[in-house]
Write a protein that holds these residues in place. Structure first.
Motif, PDB file in Angstrom:
ATOM      1  N   ILE A 108     -22.005 -28.535  58.110  1.00 58.43           N
ATOM      2  CA  ILE A 108     -21.975 -27.215  58.722  1.00 58.43           C
ATOM      3  C   ILE A 108     -23.029 -26.562  59.270  1.00 58.43           C
ATOM      4  O   ILE A 108     -24.125 -26.542  58.957  1.00 58.43           O
ATOM      5  CB  ILE A 108     -21.580 -26.483  57.263  1.00 58.43           C
ATOM      6  N   THR A 109     -22.870 -25.918  60.287  1.00 52.09           N
ATOM      7  CA  THR A 109     -23.864 -25.169  61.381  1.00 52.09           C
ATOM      8  C   THR A 109     -23.859 -23.718  60.926  1.00 52.09           C
ATOM      9  O   THR A 109     -24.748 -23.154  61.148  1.00 52.09           O
ATOM     10  CB  THR A 109     -23.828 -25.348  62.673  1.00 52.09           C
ATOM     11  N   ASP A 110     -22.804 -23.133  60.382  1.00 49.54           N
ATOM     12  CA  ASP A 110     -22.467 -21.637  60.265  1.00 49.54           C
ATOM     13  C   ASP A 110     -22.899 -21.363  59.057  1.00 49.54           C
ATOM     14  O   ASP A 110     -22.508 -21.862  57.896  1.00 49.54           O
ATOM     15  CB  ASP A 110     -20.938 -21.384  60.305  1.00 49.54           C
ATOM     16  N   PRO A 111     -23.989 -20.675  58.921  1.00 46.18           N
ATOM     17  CA  PRO A 111     -24.782 -20.221  57.725  1.00 46.18           C
ATOM     18  C   PRO A 111     -23.770 -19.317  56.693  1.00 46.18           C
ATOM     19  O   PRO A 111     -24.084 -19.495  55.416  1.00 46.18           O
ATOM     20  CB  PRO A 111     -26.134 -19.299  58.112  1.00 46.18           C
ATOM     21  N   VAL A 112     -22.908 -18.588  57.448  1.00 45.82           N
ATOM     22  CA  VAL A 112     -21.966 -17.863  56.278  1.00 45.82           C
ATOM     23  C   VAL A 112     -21.304 -19.046  55.688  1.00 45.82           C
ATOM     24  O   VAL A 112     -20.731 -18.734  54.427  1.00 45.82           O
ATOM     25  CB  VAL A 112     -21.324 -16.924  57.051  1.00 45.82           C
ATOM     26  N   LEU A 113     -20.469 -19.999  56.354  1.00 50.96           N
ATOM     27  CA  LEU A 113     -19.590 -20.901  55.978  1.00 50.96           C
ATOM     28  C   LEU A 113     -20.517 -21.804  54.906  1.00 50.96           C
ATOM     29  O   LEU A 113     -19.744 -22.262  53.819  1.00 50.96           O
ATOM     30  CB  LEU A 113     -18.913 -21.636  57.092  1.00 50.96           C
ATOM     31  N   ALA A 114     -21.595 -22.054  55.382  1.00 49.01           N
ATOM     32  CA  ALA A 114     -22.307 -22.997  54.627  1.00 49.01           C
ATOM     33  C   ALA A 114     -22.642 -22.491  53.129  1.00 49.01           C
ATOM     34  O   ALA A 114     -22.677 -23.065  52.213  1.00 49.01           O
ATOM     35  CB  ALA A 114     -23.768 -23.518  55.135  1.00 49.01           C
ATOM     36  N   GLN A 115     -23.023 -21.095  53.222  1.00 53.53           N
ATOM     37  CA  GLN A 115     -22.971 -20.333  51.720  1.00 53.53           C
ATOM     38  C   GLN A 115     -21.850 -20.334  50.856  1.00 53.53           C
ATOM     39  O   GLN A 115     -21.867 -20.442  49.716  1.00 53.53           O
ATOM     40  CB  GLN A 115     -23.667 -19.095  52.079  1.00 53.53           C
ATOM     41  N   HIS A 116     -21.109 -20.108  51.590  1.00 54.09           N
ATOM     42  CA  HIS A 116     -19.432 -20.197  51.012  1.00 54.09           C
ATOM     43  C   HIS A 116     -19.119 -21.278  50.319  1.00 54.09           C
ATOM     44  O   HIS A 116     -18.641 -21.497  49.108  1.00 54.09           O
ATOM     45  CB  HIS A 116     -18.421 -19.552  51.861  1.00 54.09           C
ATOM     46  N   THR A 117     -19.311 -22.562  51.285  1.00 57.35           N
ATOM     47  CA  THR A 117     -18.951 -23.774  50.576  1.00 57.35           C
ATOM     48  C   THR A 117     -19.777 -24.366  49.591  1.00 57.35           C
ATOM     49  O   THR A 117     -19.449 -24.815  48.602  1.00 57.35           O
ATOM     50  CB  THR A 117     -19.086 -24.670  51.693  1.00 57.35           C
ATOM     51  N   GLN A 118     -21.100 -23.948  49.478  1.00 56.23           N
ATOM     52  CA  GLN A 118     -21.904 -24.303  48.457  1.00 56.23           C
ATOM     53  C   GLN A 118     -21.538 -23.681  47.165  1.00 56.23           C
ATOM     54  O   GLN A 118     -21.693 -24.133  46.155  1.00 56.23           O
ATOM     55  CB  GLN A 118     -23.494 -23.818  48.832  1.00 56.23           C
ATOM     56  N   LYS A 119     -21.224 -22.326  47.321  1.00 58.32           N
ATOM     57  CA  LYS A 119     -20.666 -21.783  46.203  1.00 58.32           C
ATOM     58  C   LYS A 119     -19.600 -22.431  45.621  1.00 58.32           C
ATOM     59  O   LYS A 119     -19.550 -22.561  44.221  1.00 58.32           O
ATOM     60  CB  LYS A 119     -20.396 -19.986  46.525  1.00 58.32           C
ATOM     61  N   VAL A 120     -18.616 -22.559  46.268  1.00 61.08           N
ATOM     62  CA  VAL A 120     -17.229 -23.298  45.901  1.00 61.08           C
ATOM     63  C   VAL A 120     -17.678 -24.616  45.252  1.00 61.08           C
ATOM     64  O   VAL A 120     -16.931 -24.804  44.173  1.00 61.08           O
ATOM     65  CB  VAL A 120     -16.479 -23.384  47.002  1.00 61.08           C
ATOM     66  N   VAL A 121     -18.414 -25.563  45.829  1.00 59.70           N
ATOM     67  CA  VAL A 121     -18.713 -26.673  45.333  1.00 59.70           C
ATOM     68  C   VAL A 121     -19.705 -26.505  43.893  1.00 59.70           C
ATOM     69  O   VAL A 121     -19.440 -27.374  42.877  1.00 59.70           O
ATOM     70  CB  VAL A 121     -19.878 -27.401  46.424  1.00 59.70           C
ATOM     71  N   THR A 122     -20.580 -25.623  43.822  1.00 59.75           N
ATOM     72  CA  THR A 122     -21.428 -25.382  42.706  1.00 59.75           C
ATOM     73  C   THR A 122     -20.186 -25.219  41.497  1.00 59.75           C
ATOM     74  O   THR A 122     -20.427 -25.361  40.351  1.00 59.75           O
ATOM     75  CB  THR A 122     -22.251 -24.319  42.985  1.00 59.75           C
ATOM     76  N   ARG A 123     -19.348 -24.283  41.769  1.00 57.28           N
ATOM     77  CA  ARG A 123     -18.331 -23.664  40.817  1.00 57.28           C
ATOM     78  C   ARG A 123     -17.672 -24.871  40.383  1.00 57.28           C
ATOM     79  O   ARG A 123     -17.365 -25.044  39.148  1.00 57.28           O
ATOM     80  CB  ARG A 123     -17.445 -22.760  41.404  1.00 57.28           C
ATOM     81  N   TYR A 124     -17.183 -25.804  41.081  1.00 55.37           N
ATOM     82  CA  TYR A 124     -16.416 -26.924  40.829  1.00 55.37           C
ATOM     83  C   TYR A 124     -17.371 -27.747  39.808  1.00 55.37           C
ATOM     84  O   TYR A 124     -17.066 -28.453  39.044  1.00 55.37           O
ATOM     85  CB  TYR A 124     -15.814 -27.689  41.930  1.00 55.37           C
ATOM     86  N   GLU A 125     -18.589 -28.157  40.193  1.00 58.78           N
ATOM     87  CA  GLU A 125     -19.293 -29.064  39.691  1.00 58.78           C
ATOM     88  C   GLU A 125     -19.869 -28.525  38.108  1.00 58.78           C
ATOM     89  O   GLU A 125     -19.659 -29.163  37.226  1.00 58.78           O
ATOM     90  CB  GLU A 125     -20.719 -29.225  40.295  1.00 58.78           C
ATOM     91  N   LEU A 126     -20.065 -27.251  38.133  1.00 59.88           N
ATOM     92  CA  LEU A 126     -20.408 -26.680  36.847  1.00 59.88           C
ATOM     93  C   LEU A 126     -19.191 -26.845  35.895  1.00 59.88           C
ATOM     94  O   LEU A 126     -19.216 -27.103  34.649  1.00 59.88           O
ATOM     95  CB  LEU A 126     -20.744 -25.286  36.881  1.00 59.88           C
ATOM     96  N   GLU A 127     -17.931 -26.445  36.465  1.00 54.05           N
ATOM     97  CA  GLU A 127     -16.685 -26.386  35.568  1.00 54.05           C
ATOM     98  C   GLU A 127     -16.465 -27.743  35.151  1.00 54.05           C
ATOM     99  O   GLU A 127     -15.988 -28.079  33.874  1.00 54.05           O
ATOM    100  CB  GLU A 127     -15.465 -26.105  36.478  1.00 54.05           C
ATOM    101  N   SER A 128     -16.635 -28.941  35.685  1.00 53.62           N
ATOM    102  CA  SER A 128     -16.457 -30.122  35.404  1.00 53.62           C
ATOM    103  C   SER A 128     -17.510 -30.741  34.302  1.00 53.62           C
ATOM    104  O   SER A 128     -17.132 -31.236  33.500  1.00 53.62           O
ATOM    105  CB  SER A 128     -16.856 -31.059  36.874  1.00 53.62           C
TER     106      SER A 128
END
Length: 214
Positions: free
Chosen positions: A54-74
């Motif tokens: 990902i090169t778009d910083p906004v998309l990168a930040q959003h994606t990281q938040k989503v991934v972090t949420r899934y990892e912590l829930e798991s």
């Protein structure tokens, strides 16, 4: 299936054991399908590779938040996989150092270990996450652990439940066990041992050790 030996090896020559975490020691049921769907990527896409692309910083930040949420829930739901605790105990009895190499983020990995009661520095050392070494299947994590333990990568047994784990072991020149309790994937042939039950794996190693002493 309990265990299938693809390429036999002498367990007595093993000097250390490295585990994957989710799906190998911990039953945390990560919802990878849901995560990929929310990110809008194809079912088989490597999530970490996607993040790095990902090169778009906004998309990168959003994606990281989503991934972090899934990892912590798991990680908060993590429980022992059947037989995994006994397997670790067996290795400890053999005085083998044990480590964990995971593609998880550090916070999620530590929560998972807390749920299992695994102590870093006591039960396993080290714990390496994707923040500590290049993500699997890159062999860097195995190499770093071997440097710490002062042993050769060929003396390592790597135990995991997914393609990246077996590729990591092969890339490092280590021996491997694929934990696959249900369906056996095509890449299973690349592992030294395919294991559907950890207790059967323990018995296999015990039998090898008994034959040596007889």
């Amino acid at each position: 299936m309990s265990i299938t030996i693809n390429n036999a090896f002498d367990f007595s020559q093993i000097k250390g054991v490295i585990f994957d975490l989710d799906g190998t020691l911990a039953d945390s049921n990560p919802n990878f399908a849901g995560l990929r769907a929310e990110l809008g990527i194809a079912p088989e896409t490597d999530i970490l590779a996607y993040i790095e692309s990902i090169t778009d910083p906004v998309l990168a930040q959003h994606t990281q938040k989503v991934v972090t949420r899934y990892e912590l829930e798991s990680s908060h739901n993590a429980q022992w996989i059947s037989g995994a605790k006994q397997l670790m105990t067996f290795f400890k009895q053999q005085q083998l150092p044990q480590a964990i190499l995971t593609r998880n983020m550090p916070q999620a990995a530590k929560i998972t270990l807390e749920n299992l009661g695994i102590n870093v520095g006591v039960d396993i050392d080290p714990l390496l996450t994707r923040f500590d070494a290049k993500a699997k299947p890159d062999p860097q994590g195995v190499e770093l652990i071997c440097q710490q333990w002062r042993i050769k990568t060929a003396e390592i047994l790597f135990i995991g439940d997914y393609l990246f784990d077996i590729q990591t072991a092969n890339n490092a020149g280590s021996l491997s066990v694929l934990y696959s309790p249900s369906l056996v994937p095509e890449y299973a042939a690349s592992a030294n041992i395919v294991c559907g039950c950890y207790l059967s794996l323990v018995e296999h190693f015990k039998q090898q050790l008994t034959q040596i002493t007889e």
